[in-house]
Motif scaffolding. Structure first.
Motif, PDB file in Angstrom:
ATOM      1  N   MET A   1      42.685  -7.430 -54.077  1.00 14.41           N
ATOM      2  CA  MET A   1      43.634  -6.581 -53.396  1.00 14.41           C
ATOM      3  C   MET A   1      44.480  -7.446 -52.461  1.00 14.41           C
ATOM      4  SD  MET A   1      43.014  -3.213 -51.015  1.00 14.41           S
ATOM      5  CE  MET A   1      42.496  -2.106 -52.270  1.00 14.41           C
ATOM      6  N   ASN A   2      45.691  -7.178 -52.441  1.00 15.57           N
ATOM      7  CA  ASN A   2      46.687  -7.840 -51.623  1.00 15.57           C
ATOM      8  C   ASN A   2      46.362  -7.627 -50.136  1.00 15.57           C
ATOM      9  OD1 ASN A   2      49.093  -8.025 -50.089  1.00 15.57           O
ATOM     10  ND2 ASN A   2      50.359  -7.496 -51.855  1.00 15.57           N
ATOM     11  N   PRO A   3      46.446  -8.653 -49.259  1.00 18.71           N
ATOM     12  CA  PRO A   3      46.122  -8.497 -47.836  1.00 18.71           C
ATOM     13  C   PRO A   3      46.975  -7.434 -47.143  1.00 18.71           C
ATOM     14  CG  PRO A   3      46.492 -10.813 -48.361  1.00 18.71           C
ATOM     15  CD  PRO A   3      46.787 -10.028 -49.596  1.00 18.71           C
ATOM     16  N   ARG A   4      48.207  -7.281 -47.560  1.00 17.48           N
ATOM     17  CA  ARG A   4      49.086  -6.271 -46.954  1.00 17.48           C
ATOM     18  C   ARG A   4      48.579  -4.861 -47.285  1.00 17.48           C
ATOM     19  NH1 ARG A   4      55.575  -6.111 -47.855  1.00 17.48           N
ATOM     20  NH2 ARG A   4      55.998  -4.624 -46.204  1.00 17.48           N
ATOM     21  N   ARG A   5      48.191  -4.626 -48.527  1.00 19.26           N
ATOM     22  CA  ARG A   5      47.638  -3.329 -48.929  1.00 19.26           C
ATOM     23  C   ARG A   5      46.307  -3.065 -48.232  1.00 19.26           C
ATOM     24  NH1 ARG A   5      48.528  -2.657 -55.408  1.00 19.26           N
ATOM     25  NH2 ARG A   5      50.772  -2.332 -55.337  1.00 19.26           N
ATOM     26  N   LYS A   6      45.530  -4.111 -48.088  1.00 21.22           N
ATOM     27  CA  LYS A   6      44.225  -3.968 -47.433  1.00 21.22           C
ATOM     28  C   LYS A   6      44.406  -3.540 -45.979  1.00 21.22           C
ATOM     29  CE  LYS A   6      39.864  -6.391 -47.374  1.00 21.22           C
ATOM     30  NZ  LYS A   6      39.180  -7.626 -47.680  1.00 21.22           N
ATOM     31  N   SER A   7      45.367  -4.131 -45.275  1.00 26.25           N
ATOM     32  CA  SER A   7      45.594  -3.752 -43.874  1.00 26.25           C
ATOM     33  C   SER A   7      46.135  -2.328 -43.776  1.00 26.25           C
ATOM     34  CB  SER A   7      46.530  -4.750 -43.196  1.00 26.25           C
ATOM     35  OG  SER A   7      47.820  -4.690 -43.755  1.00 26.25           O
ATOM     36  N   ARG A   8      46.991  -1.906 -44.700  1.00 26.28           N
ATOM     37  CA  ARG A   8      47.500  -0.528 -44.712  1.00 26.28           C
ATOM     38  C   ARG A   8      46.358   0.463 -44.960  1.00 26.28           C
ATOM     39  NH1 ARG A   8      52.990  -0.887 -48.316  1.00 26.28           N
ATOM     40  NH2 ARG A   8      54.239  -2.004 -46.774  1.00 26.28           N
ATOM     41  N   LEU A   9      45.472   0.111 -45.881  1.00 26.62           N
ATOM     42  CA  LEU A   9      44.329   0.974 -46.171  1.00 26.62           C
ATOM     43  C   LEU A   9      43.445   1.131 -44.938  1.00 26.62           C
ATOM     44  CD1 LEU A   9      42.678   2.607 -48.229  1.00 26.62           C
ATOM     45  CD2 LEU A   9      41.508   0.477 -48.832  1.00 26.62           C
ATOM     46  N   MET A  10      43.227   0.040 -44.226  1.00 20.64           N
ATOM     47  CA  MET A  10      42.406   0.100 -43.008  1.00 20.64           C
ATOM     48  C   MET A  10      43.070   0.977 -41.950  1.00 20.64           C
ATOM     49  SD  MET A  10      39.665  -1.312 -43.428  1.00 20.64           S
ATOM     50  CE  MET A  10      38.852  -2.399 -44.543  1.00 20.64           C
ATOM     51  N   VAL A  11      44.381   0.903 -41.813  1.00 15.72           N
ATOM     52  CA  VAL A  11      45.102   1.732 -40.842  1.00 15.72           C
ATOM     53  C   VAL A  11      44.987   3.208 -41.237  1.00 15.72           C
ATOM     54  CG1 VAL A  11      47.406   2.309 -39.967  1.00 15.72           C
ATOM     55  CG2 VAL A  11      46.689  -0.079 -40.107  1.00 15.72           C
ATOM     56  N   VAL A  12      45.156   3.516 -42.515  1.00 15.81           N
ATOM     57  CA  VAL A  12      45.049   4.908 -42.984  1.00 15.81           C
ATOM     58  C   VAL A  12      43.636   5.435 -42.742  1.00 15.81           C
ATOM     59  CG1 VAL A  12      45.078   6.371 -45.049  1.00 15.81           C
ATOM     60  CG2 VAL A  12      46.927   4.738 -44.650  1.00 15.81           C
ATOM     61  N   ILE A  13      42.619   4.641 -43.027  1.00 10.60           N
ATOM     62  CA  ILE A  13      41.233   5.059 -42.804  1.00 10.60           C
ATOM     63  C   ILE A  13      40.970   5.275 -41.313  1.00 10.60           C
ATOM     64  CG2 ILE A  13      38.834   4.280 -42.930  1.00 10.60           C
ATOM     65  CD1 ILE A  13      39.526   3.015 -45.645  1.00 10.60           C
ATOM     66  N   ALA A  14      41.477   4.400 -40.462  1.00  4.84           N
ATOM     67  CA  ALA A  14      41.285   4.526 -39.015  1.00  4.84           C
ATOM     68  C   ALA A  14      41.968   5.776 -38.481  1.00  4.84           C
ATOM     69  CB  ALA A  14      41.802   3.276 -38.310  1.00  4.84           C
ATOM     70  N   VAL A  15      43.201   6.039 -38.915  1.00  2.30           N
ATOM     71  CA  VAL A  15      43.928   7.229 -38.465  1.00  2.30           C
ATOM     72  C   VAL A  15      43.211   8.491 -38.952  1.00  2.30           C
ATOM     73  CG1 VAL A  15      46.087   8.538 -38.726  1.00  2.30           C
ATOM     74  CG2 VAL A  15      46.157   6.090 -38.235  1.00  2.30           C
ATOM     75  N   GLY A  16      42.764   8.500 -40.192  1.00  3.36           N
ATOM     76  CA  GLY A  16      42.013   9.646 -40.717  1.00  3.36           C
ATOM     77  C   GLY A  16      40.727   9.877 -39.940  1.00  3.36           C
ATOM     78  N   GLY A  17      40.039   8.799 -39.592  1.00  2.00           N
ATOM     79  CA  GLY A  17      38.811   8.928 -38.793  1.00  2.00           C
ATOM     80  C   GLY A  17      39.091   9.475 -37.407  1.00  2.00           C
ATOM     81  N   LEU A  18      40.167   9.021 -36.778  1.00  3.40           N
ATOM     82  CA  LEU A  18      40.538   9.527 -35.452  1.00  3.40           C
ATOM     83  C   LEU A  18      40.902  11.011 -35.505  1.00  3.40           C
ATOM     84  CD1 LEU A  18      42.628   6.551 -34.038  1.00  3.40           C
ATOM     85  CD2 LEU A  18      40.386   7.340 -33.259  1.00  3.40           C
ATOM     86  N   ILE A  19      41.645  11.407 -36.530  1.00  2.00           N
ATOM     87  CA  ILE A  19      42.008  12.822 -36.659  1.00  2.00           C
ATOM     88  C   ILE A  19      40.761  13.675 -36.886  1.00  2.00           C
ATOM     89  CG2 ILE A  19      43.194  14.487 -38.148  1.00  2.00           C
ATOM     90  CD1 ILE A  19      45.404  12.386 -38.502  1.00  2.00           C
ATOM     91  N   ALA A  20      39.864  13.233 -37.746  1.00  6.05           N
ATOM     92  CA  ALA A  20      38.623  13.976 -38.003  1.00  6.05           C
ATOM     93  C   ALA A  20      37.779  14.058 -36.728  1.00  6.05           C
ATOM     94  CB  ALA A  20      37.839  13.317 -39.131  1.00  6.05           C
ATOM     95  N   GLY A  21      37.696  12.983 -35.987  1.00  6.08           N
ATOM     96  CA  GLY A  21      36.935  12.985 -34.733  1.00  6.08           C
ATOM     97  C   GLY A  21      37.533  13.927 -33.706  1.00  6.08           C
ATOM     98  N   ALA A  22      38.867  13.926 -33.581  1.00  7.41           N
ATOM     99  CA  ALA A  22      39.537  14.818 -32.632  1.00  7.41           C
ATOM    100  C   ALA A  22      39.320  16.278 -33.010  1.00  7.41           C
ATOM    101  CB  ALA A  22      41.032  14.495 -32.585  1.00  7.41           C
ATOM    102  N   MET A  23      39.405  16.584 -34.295  1.00  5.74           N
ATOM    103  CA  MET A  23      39.177  17.974 -34.736  1.00  5.74           C
ATOM    104  C   MET A  23      37.738  18.396 -34.469  1.00  5.74           C
ATOM    105  SD  MET A  23      41.846  18.825 -37.660  1.00  5.74           S
ATOM    106  CE  MET A  23      40.967  20.257 -37.970  1.00  5.74           C
ATOM    107  N   GLY A  24      36.791  17.490 -34.715  1.00  6.82           N
ATOM    108  CA  GLY A  24      35.393  17.798 -34.439  1.00  6.82           C
ATOM    109  C   GLY A  24      35.153  18.071 -32.965  1.00  6.82           C
ATOM    110  N   LEU A  25      35.757  17.279 -32.086  1.00  4.56           N
ATOM    111  CA  LEU A  25      35.613  17.495 -30.642  1.00  4.56           C
ATOM    112  C   LEU A  25      36.257  18.813 -30.205  1.00  4.56           C
ATOM    113  CD1 LEU A  25      36.221  13.900 -29.262  1.00  4.56           C
ATOM    114  CD2 LEU A  25      34.071  15.180 -29.268  1.00  4.56           C
ATOM    115  N   MET A  26      37.387  19.170 -30.789  1.00  2.00           N
ATOM    116  CA  MET A  26      38.029  20.440 -30.448  1.00  2.00           C
ATOM    117  C   MET A  26      37.161  21.628 -30.865  1.00  2.00           C
ATOM    118  SD  MET A  26      42.137  20.107 -30.998  1.00  2.00           S
ATOM    119  CE  MET A  26      42.070  19.551 -32.683  1.00  2.00           C
ATOM    120  N   LEU A  27      36.617  21.570 -32.061  1.00  4.08           N
ATOM    121  CA  LEU A  27      35.752  22.661 -32.521  1.00  4.08           C
ATOM    122  C   LEU A  27      34.500  22.767 -31.666  1.00  4.08           C
ATOM    123  CD1 LEU A  27      36.090  22.309 -36.390  1.00  4.08           C
ATOM    124  CD2 LEU A  27      37.047  24.082 -34.923  1.00  4.08           C
ATOM    125  N   TYR A  28      33.940  21.639 -31.271  1.00  2.43           N
ATOM    126  CA  TYR A  28      32.759  21.662 -30.403  1.00  2.43           C
ATOM    127  C   TYR A  28      33.100  22.276 -29.046  1.00  2.43           C
ATOM    128  CZ  TYR A  28      28.850  20.139 -27.578  1.00  2.43           C
ATOM    129  OH  TYR A  28      27.778  20.119 -26.733  1.00  2.43           O
TER     130      TYR A  28
END
Length: 156
Positions: A1-28
């Protein structure tokens, strides 16, 4: 995998994790303010094996038992019993009741469970139409007819 694609994938995964965490905290955070609907029988006998806890906010709906409305003469405090098809629950309320409130009438009260059979209500709503009731309550009330004290009385 190309290093540029790998860094984009990591950013997308991090943003998705932050959104999921924020939603979980709001529901709690919202779990304390959720008002679950119960009938008097479900408060005492449990709802699907779960009993409401003392101090829990809830909404309860049922019929006001004729002859149980007790008003304090020095304040706006009112106490009355609610029933669906089984046991009774006592509701204590301080405030002005709706104009449609009366014995034998269906109501919905929002409040806090004080003990297994007592609720301190913060809001009482009288149903204006006996044809509509929540589906859970309608199912339990099938075939039950509540008669007010003046119904069926004959005059000579």
């Amino acid at each position: 995998m190309n290093p540029r694609r790998k860094s984009r994938l990591m950013v997308v995964i991090a943003v998705g994790g932050l959104i999921a965490g924020a939603m979980g905290l709001m529901l709690y955070a919202l779990t304390d303010s959720i008002d679950l609907f119960y009938t008097p029988s479900e408060v005492i006998e449990g709802k699907a094996g779960q009993y409401p806890k003392v101090g829990q906010r809830l909404r309860i709906g049922g019929m006001v038992v004729p002859g149980t409305v007790v008003r304090d003469t020095t304040s706006l405090a009112v106490s009355f019993d609610l029933v669906d098809t089984g046991p009774k629950v006592t509701v204590n309320y301080i405030g002005i009741l709706p104009d449609l409130f009366r014995e034998g009438q269906g109501i919905v009260a929002t409040g806090v469970l004080v003990d297994k059979t007592t609720i301190n209500a913060e809001e009482v709503l009288a149903k204006h139409d006996e044809e509509y009731m929540p589906p859970e309550l309608a199912e339990k009330m099938k075939g039950i007819k509540h008669v007010s004290p003046n119904q069926g009385a004959t005059t000579p």
